[in-house]
Design a protein around this motif. Structure first.
Motif, PDB file in Angstrom:
ATOM      1  N   ALA A 128       0.841  -1.199   0.000  1.00  0.00           N
ATOM      2  CA  ALA A 128       0.000   0.000   0.000  1.00  0.00           C
ATOM      3  C   ALA A 128       0.875   1.247   0.000  1.00  0.00           C
ATOM      4  N   ASP A 129       1.958   1.177   0.776  1.00  0.00           N
ATOM      5  CA  ASP A 129       2.879   2.310   0.817  1.00  0.00           C
ATOM      6  C   ASP A 129       3.446   2.590  -0.551  1.00  0.00           C
ATOM      7  N   ARG A 130       3.862   1.516  -1.198  1.00  0.00           N
ATOM      8  CA  ARG A 130       4.448   1.686  -2.522  1.00  0.00           C
ATOM      9  C   ARG A 130       3.439   2.286  -3.481  1.00  0.00           C
ATOM     10  N   ALA A 131       2.199   1.842  -3.328  1.00  0.00           N
ATOM     11  CA  ALA A 131       1.139   2.370  -4.190  1.00  0.00           C
ATOM     12  C   ALA A 131       0.953   3.863  -3.967  1.00  0.00           C
ATOM     13  N   ALA A 132       0.915   4.217  -2.676  1.00  0.00           N
ATOM     14  CA  ALA A 132       0.751   5.628  -2.341  1.00  0.00           C
ATOM     15  C   ALA A 132       1.916   6.445  -2.869  1.00  0.00           C
ATOM     16  N   GLU A 133       3.097   5.849  -2.770  1.00  0.00           N
ATOM     17  CA  GLU A 133       4.299   6.501  -3.254  1.00  0.00           C
ATOM     18  C   GLU A 133       4.218   6.735  -4.756  1.00  0.00           C
ATOM     19  N   ARG A 134       3.808   5.691  -5.460  1.00  0.00           N
ATOM     20  CA  ARG A 134       3.688   5.798  -6.913  1.00  0.00           C
ATOM     21  C   ARG A 134       2.653   6.850  -7.276  1.00  0.00           C
ATOM     22  N   ALA A 135       1.566   6.871  -6.535  1.00  0.00           N
ATOM     23  CA  ALA A 135       0.523   7.869  -6.786  1.00  0.00           C
ATOM     24  C   ALA A 135       1.079   9.273  -6.582  1.00  0.00           C
ATOM     25  N   GLU A 136       1.865   9.416  -5.494  1.00  0.00           N
ATOM     26  CA  GLU A 136       2.450  10.728  -5.209  1.00  0.00           C
ATOM     27  C   GLU A 136       3.392  11.140  -6.332  1.00  0.00           C
ATOM     28  N   GLN A 137       4.147  10.183  -6.804  1.00  0.00           N
ATOM     29  CA  GLN A 137       5.088  10.437  -7.888  1.00  0.00           C
ATOM     30  C   GLN A 137       4.337  10.894  -9.138  1.00  0.00           C
ATOM     31  N   ARG A 138       3.236  10.216  -9.397  1.00  0.00           N
ATOM     32  CA  ARG A 138       2.464  10.554 -10.602  1.00  0.00           C
ATOM     33  C   ARG A 138       1.857  11.944 -10.492  1.00  0.00           C
ATOM     34  N   ARG A 139       1.381  12.269  -9.316  1.00  0.00           N
ATOM     35  CA  ARG A 139       0.870  13.623  -9.096  1.00  0.00           C
ATOM     36  C   ARG A 139       1.956  14.647  -9.415  1.00  0.00           C
ATOM     37  N   ALA A 140       3.144  14.356  -8.899  1.00  0.00           N
ATOM     38  CA  ALA A 140       4.267  15.271  -9.139  1.00  0.00           C
ATOM     39  C   ALA A 140       4.572  15.355 -10.630  1.00  0.00           C
ATOM     40  N   ASP A 141       4.509  14.209 -11.298  1.00  0.00           N
ATOM     41  CA  ASP A 141       4.770  14.182 -12.740  1.00  0.00           C
ATOM     42  C   ASP A 141       3.771  15.054 -13.481  1.00  0.00           C
ATOM     43  N   ILE A 142       2.532  14.919 -13.080  1.00  0.00           N
ATOM     44  CA  ILE A 142       1.492  15.679 -13.768  1.00  0.00           C
ATOM     45  C   ILE A 142       1.671  17.172 -13.525  1.00  0.00           C
ATOM     46  N   VAL A 143       1.972  17.528 -12.282  1.00  0.00           N
ATOM     47  CA  VAL A 143       2.231  18.938 -11.982  1.00  0.00           C
ATOM     48  C   VAL A 143       3.379  19.448 -12.850  1.00  0.00           C
ATOM     49  N   HIS A 144       4.391  18.640 -12.969  1.00  0.00           N
ATOM     50  CA  HIS A 144       5.554  19.024 -13.752  1.00  0.00           C
ATOM     51  C   HIS A 144       5.199  19.220 -15.230  1.00  0.00           C
ATOM     52  N   ALA A 145       4.458  18.254 -15.751  1.00  0.00           N
ATOM     53  CA  ALA A 145       4.060  18.330 -17.160  1.00  0.00           C
ATOM     54  C   ALA A 145       3.154  19.538 -17.398  1.00  0.00           C
ATOM     55  N   ALA A 146       2.237  19.761 -16.462  1.00  0.00           N
ATOM     56  CA  ALA A 146       1.310  20.886 -16.606  1.00  0.00           C
ATOM     57  C   ALA A 146       2.070  22.205 -16.554  1.00  0.00           C
ATOM     58  N   PHE A 147       3.038  22.271 -15.650  1.00  0.00           N
ATOM     59  CA  PHE A 147       3.873  23.470 -15.561  1.00  0.00           C
ATOM     60  C   PHE A 147       4.489  23.769 -16.923  1.00  0.00           C
TER      61      PHE A 147
END
Lengths: 209, 209, 209, 209
Positions: free
Chosen positions: A8-27
DNA sequence: TATGAATGAGCTTTCATTCAT
DNA sequence: TATGAATGAAAGCTCATTCAT
């Protein structure tokens, strides 16, 4: 701490990473094409993900802009907050400190004009509500700046009757103008150095000295 | 002079009046809802005319924004150009002149925050090309400001090594920041006066005096 | 006859002239841009008159097309009706007559492809009702053609069991195809002559002789 | 062959099916109301889908017409290409073959007047460019017809000096005229038979025999 | 969880037609 | 009679958002 629920932790981590990726791409795409000209599909396309996926991580288009703006504001503020307002005990020390801060700040502007574009251009006009939010960021910078001024007043090397709030805001105006100038500067680094010099000079000496 | 072709003259006059009306209405709704959230129907509705009529006077939505921006820029610049850069011969005179200009300018900001919104917010982010155009307006203000500084350098009451261009731009930053501050000020007039005082003070004396 | 009400007569005459002018202008722009791509303003502009004036002479856009089509049909039919069906008494005479008619008709096509475009292209598809009207024109041509065939059957130089109606219609098809061919022909005159020869040949001899 | 990626296959299949459905629906409404009177909403409404969906499968309104025309042209040409030009060795055989082809072709016309309407009416006048495209289809039919004539010339049962190209085009004219006739025929089947008889007769014997 | 097909609100723009001058 | 300013219906098209798979 323990190994329990690592999956579950890893999943949450991956989700957090993806959020960051999206923020980065949107920027990236927001600063390239502008907020309104950008589609969700552009953000998703930048990442190579389906645009439906976007909505699993962010409410809507406005939501991602808010996050992108917050991220950008954090980056900018960290440059200012790097120093300690209380560290200086004399005008000379404060001036040196200011020069350091301006150097870091204007270097950031010269190196990532996208950040300028976002905080001083796109974010300002995306919609009336976001104008307020972005002006709030400006206010936050002003408050950061005010801390330094107040330290000077407190320590006695700045005049007691200095209108700290308005002065701080005026200095933020100089920062904004510097950012916008570097946006179209032919030689951003040279321009940055002129701004550091001229900016601190007018700030400390006024134009007359 | 003669009465000849009065009908055509009147028609041209009425057309010109209508163009002005549309610019005025567009100014109003753009500053209220923002450029992107505004539809042509909103502009037409504001005037109580059919939205097809709009297209008899302006090419498209972007066209009207350009005209609204030009009109706003003219209004702002006229406040600055009101004074004569060469009129002052001493620092004291220049300072007094500056205070007068700031007073007029910041009064304009306090009285028509819409103008601020348009020139420092909406116009800046409508689309990438208009960002350039609006930055051009900022540059125009900076150039107007530079004329005053150059007069001081020329007359000898300002230091010869002043970086006139960057300093002028920095002062424009102060102007922008003042405009944005007044946008959300509880008491714009009081705030205006603080900005006049604090602004001229930092400009002439620096923060240290 | 008398000089009475000459003014009114002249007015009516001028009105008639203007109607003709408008039909002429509409013919030109319809064939250039196509019916749907043409605006009333285009027709009026072609004549240098106000487009409101158009509506003093014609009901609406469709109305002018009907008139343009009628005018074009009249021109085309006059070329066919120029000869007298009853004039010929032998196959040889009829063949010579046909060649004359084809020559006149195909010359008209070669010289005014606009007429072809109008009758066989634009008029056909402006709207479902006009398709019927234009097909009516085609039928009128077929009927004109049938008169000649019937004369031959009556005089005995054409077979009694000839299906006059359908054959006449088939010949109209040849005419249409000739018109459309000349539309894109590199050398319309040469092409015209090939069509006269090949057309009369297949019509009189069939392909086998 | 394997079950791998069946989901993607099914998706592609469904997409292809939907494209075909849209072409079919567009064919229907275009022939009913005419191209210009038809809105995208009409096509979508015919299928009971949202009109936004249309744009997932076709670029724009013109794009769908091009596809509808291509589909119609293919259907018509397949009827002509069904026979083999080289199959006949005598005039009698060719005549029999021609009658078969006419039968199939005119039956198609009688059964789907929409196809006639599209290829000989709507497609012809949708816009100048499409006129060319549709005339190209007519040329393609003429070329198909020319193959048969050339076979006859080659085999010697048609005269060597036959102007194959123009004659073929003239025959296309007969085909067009037949199509348009059947469009308004009270009894299309009876009319079809008259056209087969009268058409082949004039084609092979001329009007005089 | 990831996807992208489907949707329709909503926008800009055109232009035939009217009518006051 | 001639005009063209005014109008608004109507159309094409986009794209944020939803949801079945």
């Amino acid at each position: 701490m323990s190994g329990v629920s690592t999956a579950a932790d890893r999943a949450a981590e991956r989700a957090e990473q993806r959020r960051a990726d999206i923020v980065h791409a949107a920027f990236k795409v927001f600063t390239q094409r502008g907020y309104h000209a950008t589609g969700i599909a552009d953000i998703a396309g930048e990442l190579g993900i389906g645009h439906g996926t976007f909505y699993r991580y962010f409410e809507n288009k406005r939501d991602i802009l808010v996050h992108v703006l917050a991220d950008a504001a954090k980056r900018l503020l960290s440059v200012i907050d790097f120093d300690e307002p209380g560290d200086t005990d004399s005008l000379a020390e404060y001036r040196a400190q200011t020069e350091r801060i301006c150097h870091r700040l204007f270097t950031l502007f010269a190196e990532s004009p996208e950040l300028v574009r976002l905080l001083f251009v796109e974010g300002l006009a995306a919609d009336p509500e976001l104008t307020e939010l972005t002006l709030g960021t400006h206010r936050a910078i002003a408050e950061g700046t005010a801390l330094y001024l107040r330290n000077g007043v407190h320590k006695g090397f700045l005049p007691a009757d200095l209108d700290v709030e308005v002065t701080a805001h005026a200095l933020v105006g100089v920062i904004i103008s510097c950012g916008l100038s570097l946006l179209t500067a032919a030689d951003p680094v040279a321009e940055r150095d002129r701004w550091i010099r001229a900016g601190t000079r007018v700030m400390f000496d006024g134009i007359a000295h």
